[in-house]
Scaffold this motif. Structure first.
Motif, PDB file in Angstrom:
ATOM      1  N   ALA A 762      31.613  70.399 130.028  1.00  0.00           N
ATOM      2  CA  ALA A 762      32.704  69.984 129.148  1.00  0.00           C
ATOM      3  C   ALA A 762      32.352  68.649 128.522  1.00  0.00           C
ATOM      4  O   ALA A 762      32.001  67.694 129.222  1.00  0.00           O
ATOM      5  CB  ALA A 762      33.998  69.879 129.940  1.00  0.00           C
ATOM      6  N   GLU A 763      32.455  68.567 127.179  1.00  0.00           N
ATOM      7  CA  GLU A 763      32.125  67.335 126.464  1.00  0.00           C
ATOM      8  C   GLU A 763      33.381  66.534 126.158  1.00  0.00           C
ATOM      9  O   GLU A 763      34.475  67.089 126.036  1.00  0.00           O
ATOM     10  CB  GLU A 763      31.415  67.664 125.150  1.00  0.00           C
ATOM     11  CG  GLU A 763      30.073  68.352 125.316  1.00  0.00           C
ATOM     12  CD  GLU A 763      29.405  68.631 123.977  1.00  0.00           C
ATOM     13  OE1 GLU A 763      28.286  68.122 123.772  1.00  0.00           O
ATOM     14  OE2 GLU A 763      30.004  69.344 123.145  1.00  0.00           O
ATOM     15  N   GLY A 764      33.213  65.224 126.012  1.00  0.00           N
ATOM     16  CA  GLY A 764      34.300  64.362 125.549  1.00  0.00           C
ATOM     17  C   GLY A 764      35.377  64.120 126.575  1.00  0.00           C
ATOM     18  O   GLY A 764      36.540  63.889 126.189  1.00  0.00           O
ATOM     19  N   LEU A 774      39.823  70.335 134.391  1.00  0.00           N
ATOM     20  CA  LEU A 774      38.567  71.085 134.267  1.00  0.00           C
ATOM     21  C   LEU A 774      38.036  71.489 135.636  1.00  0.00           C
ATOM     22  O   LEU A 774      37.508  72.603 135.805  1.00  0.00           O
ATOM     23  CB  LEU A 774      37.522  70.227 133.528  1.00  0.00           C
ATOM     24  CG  LEU A 774      37.776  70.013 132.043  1.00  0.00           C
ATOM     25  CD1 LEU A 774      36.867  68.900 131.512  1.00  0.00           C
ATOM     26  CD2 LEU A 774      37.534  71.299 131.273  1.00  0.00           C
ATOM     27  N   GLN A 775      38.215  70.624 136.614  1.00  0.00           N
ATOM     28  CA  GLN A 775      37.725  70.943 137.955  1.00  0.00           C
ATOM     29  C   GLN A 775      38.514  72.115 138.545  1.00  0.00           C
ATOM     30  O   GLN A 775      37.940  72.988 139.209  1.00  0.00           O
ATOM     31  CB  GLN A 775      37.831  69.702 138.845  1.00  0.00           C
ATOM     32  CG  GLN A 775      37.075  69.840 140.159  1.00  0.00           C
ATOM     33  CD  GLN A 775      36.975  68.506 140.872  1.00  0.00           C
ATOM     34  OE1 GLN A 775      37.454  67.491 140.389  1.00  0.00           O
ATOM     35  NE2 GLN A 775      36.342  68.523 142.039  1.00  0.00           N
ATOM     36  N   ARG A 776      39.832  72.124 138.307  1.00  0.00           N
ATOM     37  CA  ARG A 776      40.643  73.241 138.804  1.00  0.00           C
ATOM     38  C   ARG A 776      40.261  74.549 138.121  1.00  0.00           C
ATOM     39  O   ARG A 776      40.342  75.627 138.717  1.00  0.00           O
ATOM     40  CB  ARG A 776      42.122  72.949 138.570  1.00  0.00           C
ATOM     41  CG  ARG A 776      42.690  71.891 139.496  1.00  0.00           C
ATOM     42  CD  ARG A 776      44.220  71.886 139.420  1.00  0.00           C
ATOM     43  NE  ARG A 776      44.706  71.603 138.068  1.00  0.00           N
ATOM     44  CZ  ARG A 776      44.967  70.391 137.610  1.00  0.00           C
ATOM     45  NH1 ARG A 776      44.773  69.332 138.372  1.00  0.00           N
ATOM     46  NH2 ARG A 776      45.433  70.232 136.370  1.00  0.00           N
ATOM     47  N   MET A 777      39.822  74.478 136.865  1.00  0.00           N
ATOM     48  CA  MET A 777      39.414  75.683 136.136  1.00  0.00           C
ATOM     49  C   MET A 777      38.045  76.192 136.562  1.00  0.00           C
ATOM     50  O   MET A 777      37.620  77.264 136.132  1.00  0.00           O
ATOM     51  CB  MET A 777      39.418  75.405 134.629  1.00  0.00           C
ATOM     52  CG  MET A 777      40.804  75.157 134.046  1.00  0.00           C
ATOM     53  SD  MET A 777      40.656  74.801 132.266  1.00  0.00           S
ATOM     54  CE  MET A 777      42.371  74.559 131.816  1.00  0.00           C
ATOM     55  N   PHE A 781      30.216  71.020 135.074  1.00  0.00           N
ATOM     56  CA  PHE A 781      29.775  69.671 134.732  1.00  0.00           C
ATOM     57  C   PHE A 781      30.640  69.109 133.612  1.00  0.00           C
ATOM     58  O   PHE A 781      31.330  69.854 132.904  1.00  0.00           O
ATOM     59  CB  PHE A 781      28.306  69.667 134.280  1.00  0.00           C
ATOM     60  CG  PHE A 781      27.380  70.373 135.227  1.00  0.00           C
ATOM     61  CD1 PHE A 781      26.974  69.784 136.412  1.00  0.00           C
ATOM     62  CD2 PHE A 781      26.911  71.651 134.938  1.00  0.00           C
ATOM     63  CE1 PHE A 781      26.129  70.425 137.276  1.00  0.00           C
ATOM     64  CE2 PHE A 781      26.061  72.311 135.793  1.00  0.00           C
ATOM     65  CZ  PHE A 781      25.668  71.701 136.974  1.00  0.00           C
ATOM     66  N   ALA A 782      30.546  67.778 133.436  1.00  0.00           N
ATOM     67  CA  ALA A 782      31.297  67.128 132.366  1.00  0.00           C
ATOM     68  C   ALA A 782      30.555  65.878 131.931  1.00  0.00           C
ATOM     69  O   ALA A 782      29.776  65.290 132.679  1.00  0.00           O
ATOM     70  CB  ALA A 782      32.704  66.778 132.843  1.00  0.00           C
TER      71      ALA A 782
END
Length: 806
Positions: A762-764, A774-777, A781-782
């Protein structure tokens, strides 16, 4: 009866003495006094006869006593003469006092002789030298204890033995004959010879032979004094060998070596010094070394002894190393690197040893390197480095002293040179540049600087003193016109006549700028303005700055130059593993600082794509990525770096070959590199580019789709390419977790990628809520400002090291 008045006897201690003084023996008195007739004649006769008889008797008695005394006195005198000793005997040999004196002196002499004998025996027995006494036939008569220690023979065993017992067999008969010839002629011989000891070993001895002669000059004994010098001989031999070895080393040294005494007079010189200086050692021994070959400086000026740094070791008592100038025998001078070391004895400097190396070749290399560093290899003109150094110094002097001088910079760019270079080839283009440089030199003054900045760009720096500044205000314009006129005639290159022209931009100090970089930049701006001018040259004005900022051709030119001169840089934005929070990779981003301002990637990346500069730009970024990976994977073994590539690169054979060579050169594991292609480019990838991506994945290089969600890629294309990662565009991440639509798109994208065997980045990501969502989804990486901004290489490396510590 005798008349007592006539004759009177005096009795004393048994002896009668007549008045006349003659003694009368006691036995005569004992006979009594006879009655004598009173006749006077008889008395007179008796008085005459009786004393005579008594005198005769006394003389005979005295003679018997004095004869032995006289004999002893003569014997003592004879002994005195034989011993040559000062024994004093009275002149009267019959007197008893002479006898007593003689005996006393004899006793003293005997005592002295005995004392001397004892002293001689002590010396004989305790002296360290061996002493040997032989008869005239060489038979040993006496030896001292030291001879036994030296030879190993017992003293008793040597007595009676011939002296030839010691012969070693190392000397021939002529050697011994010479020894005895010297002894018989001069009475002695001194020298060294080899003798054989009792144990059979040979010993070198120093021997002194003396002949002992009697009063007649006949030799009746020989005395030999021996000293064992075997150890000394071995030590001297070892010293000689060490000296020979050291001399051989010194003689084979490639650098010169010589020594001087405290006055600077030469004591020694090795062959290398002879070769370098042209002198032979024998010619310089005892002469002052400084005066012979160090009395001049590099420029030929005299160098006094007290100014000589090498001889300064005598006053400083410490070594000196530095560059000096020596003079050869033929008068030529050459630079040397010398090392002067003082020789110390009991705290005082008694001389010095000087080693020196001819650095003429090194100086020439340095000169060439300096010339190459500051001059253009093709034209021989000053390069940009020299230009900047010269211009900065010129401006600094004027700012410091305020002389009122003016400095002008003329920026020349050859028109249509690229067309000539491409159509006729680089050799013709190079020859044209050399001819241009020659013509420019011919129209400039000696004090003016001409430099080639690169490609077809030349720089002229004009400096006008304050006195002439008013009269020559238009000097830069006159020079510009002369330059234009210089190219009115064709350039004869091989069999071709080539016509070229130049566009010239002018900027001046102090009117336009007060530093070198700005002055050059303004002259560059004016040059682009000159291309649209009929005069072919233009003087800078501030209105040009705004126009140049918007000029795409100008930007392309500077980007091209920046890539060539490697004036670009890279930054790395960390990629974080969400489940652990650790850095697992980074995205490599190209950065360009042009004229002290950052040019956005959104500006220069499209220009690079359009002009083909994307290939050298991509090569630069890939080279930097591989170089950095070599260092950082020692800290984090699983680290990878992602590099952006364009479809044009994927279809270019040169880029593909260059990528393979770069990985091999840096020994970079393929899995440590990831190539990112934007989704918009994926939709229009040519078949050749798709094959390239499949081949890269087969080689182990990872591929990812960047900015996913903003393009028009199809699921068929995703299945066909089988990339390793999807990078969700920040447009979707930015609205998390508030936007339901964005959350749905992101969640489904993550699920789709996982079903296809891909990981998701995931960017930005800028907020913790976005990270948690995002972690729950299930995002893997980010990257984004929440974790870190794009970092310079040093800062990124420090981040990795800090993570290892914690």
């Amino acid at each position: 009866m005798i008349d007592v008045n006539k004759v009177a006897f005096i009795r004393s201690a048994g002896t009668l003495t007549l008045l006349s003084g003659l003694p009368i023996p006691a036995w005569a008195v004992a006979m009594g006094t006879p009655d004598l007739p009173e006749n006077p004649a008889w008395l007179i006769l008796a008085g005459l006869i009786i004393p005579g008889l008594l005198a005769v008797i006394a003389w005979r008695k005295l003679r018997r006593t004095l004869l032995p005394i006289q004999s002893v006195t003569r014997a003592i005198a004879q002994l005195r003469d034989d011993l040559q000793a000062p024994i004093h005997v009275m002149d009267d040999p019959h007197h008893a006092g002479g006898l007593a004196s003689g005996f006393q002196h004899l006793v003293d002499l005997i005592q002295q002789r005995e004392q001397s004998h004892r002293l001689a025996r002590e010396v004989f027995d305790h002296v360290r030298e061996g002493i040997l006494v032989t008869d005239p036939d060489g038979v040993i008569l006496a030896v001292n204890p030291a001879i036994s220690e030296i030879t190993g023979y017992s003293a008793d065993g040597l007595i009676g033995q011939p002296v030839r017992l010691f012969k070693s067999g190392r000397h021939d008969a002529a050697f011994y004959a010479a020894i005895w010839a010297s002894v018989n002629t001069t009475g002695e011989w001194r020298g060294s010879l080899w003798n054989r000891c009792c144990n059979g070993e040979l010993a070198l001895m120093r021997l002194s032979i003396s002949a002992i002669k009697d009063a007649d000059g006949t030799t009746y004994q020989y005395i030999g004094i021996y000293s064992d010098i075997t150890g000394q001989h071995q030590m001297e031999k070892a010293l000689r060998q060490a000296h020979d070895y050291q001399r051989q080393l010194i003689d084979t040294l490639g650098e010169g070596l010589f020594s001087v005494d405290a006055e600077g007079d030469l004591l020694f010189m090795n062959p290398a010094a002879e070769r370098l200086l042209g002198w032979r050692e024998a010619e310089l021994i005892g002469r002052n070394a400084h005066d012979i070959f160090h009395g001049q400086r590099a420029d030929g000026a005299p160098l006094a002894r007290h100014e000589c740094p090498m001889l300064g070791v005598f006053s400083r008592a410490e070594p000196y190393q530095g560059e000096e100038t020596f003079t050869r025998r033929d008068g030529s001078r050459f630079p040397v690197l010398c090392h002067s070391t003082p020789i110390m004895e009991e705290g005082a400097v008694t001389g010095a040893v000087i080693a020196f190396t001819d650095i003429s070749q090194r100086k020439e290399y340095e000169r060439r390197i300096h010339h190459l560093a500051f001059h253009d290899s093709l034209t021989g003109l000053a390069n940009r480095a020299f230009l900047m150094q010269h211009l900065q110094l010129l401006l600094a002097q004027e700012r410091r002293h305020h002389h009122g001088a003016k400095v002008a910079v003329l920026f020349l760019d050859l028109d249509r040179f690229k067309h000539i270079n491409d159509s006729l080839g680089h050799p013709v283009g190079d020859a044209l540049l050399v001819e241009v440089a020659r013509r420019l030199r011919n129209i400039l003054r000696e004090e003016d600087l001409l430099a080639r900045q690169g490609g077809d760009e030349f720089i002229i720096v004009l400096s006008t003193p304050a006195v002439a500044a008013v009269k020559e205000q238009l000097l830069p314009e006159r020079v510009a016109r002369k330059v234009r006129q210089a190219f009115e005639e064709p350039c004869h290159i091989g069999t071709s006549d080539l016509y070229v022209s130049a566009s010239i931009g002018i900027a001046q100090f102090p009117e336009h700028a007060r530093d070198a970089d700005t002055l050059l930049r303004y002259a560059d701006h004016a040059m682009y303005q000159a291309k649209n001018s009929s005069a072919g040259y233009a003087v800078y004005s501030h209105a040009m700055e705004r126009a140049q900022l918007e000029s795409a051709p100008r930007l392309v030119t500077r980007l091209h130059r920046a890539i060539e001169e490697r004036r670009l840089s890279v930054q790395i934005q960390p990629i974080i593993e969400l489940c652990s929070g650790r850095t697992v990779g980074g995205e490599v981003l190209a950065r360009w600082c042009d004229e002290a301002r950052m040019v956005p990637p959104s500006t220069f990346i499209p220009l690079a794509e359009e002009t083909g500069l994307i290939h050298p730009l991509g090569e630069f970024v890939l080279e930097e990525a591989c170089r950095l990976l070599n260092d950082w994977r020692r800290i984090n073994a699983g680290l990878y770096l992602a590099v952006n590539v364009s479809p044009r690169q994927l279809t270019h054979r040169r880029w593909l070959r260059g990528a393979h060579d770069t990985l091999s050169h840096h020994h970079t594991p393929p899995e440590a590199l990831e190539l990112e292609v934007t989704e918009s480019a994926m939709g229009s990838l040519p078949r050749r580019a798709r094959r390239t991506m499949r081949w890269l994945r087969q080689c182990g290089i990872r591929c990812s789709i960047d900015d996913f969600g903003t393009g028009h890629s199809s699921l068929i294309r995703l299945r066909e390419l089988r990339v390793d990662r999807l990078k969700i565009d920040q447009a979707f991440v930015r609205e998390l977790p508030d936007s339901t639509h964005s959350a749905t798109i992101v969640r489904n994208t993550i699920a789709l990628a996982h079903d296809l065997g891909m990981q998701v980045v995931a960017e930005g990501v800028e907020q913790e809520a976005q990270r948690d969502c995002l972690q729950r989804m299930g995002c893997d990486f980010a990257q984004g400002y929440l974790f870190d901004r794009p970092l310079a290489a040093e800062a990124f490396g420090q981040r990795l090291r800090n993570e290892q510590i914690h």
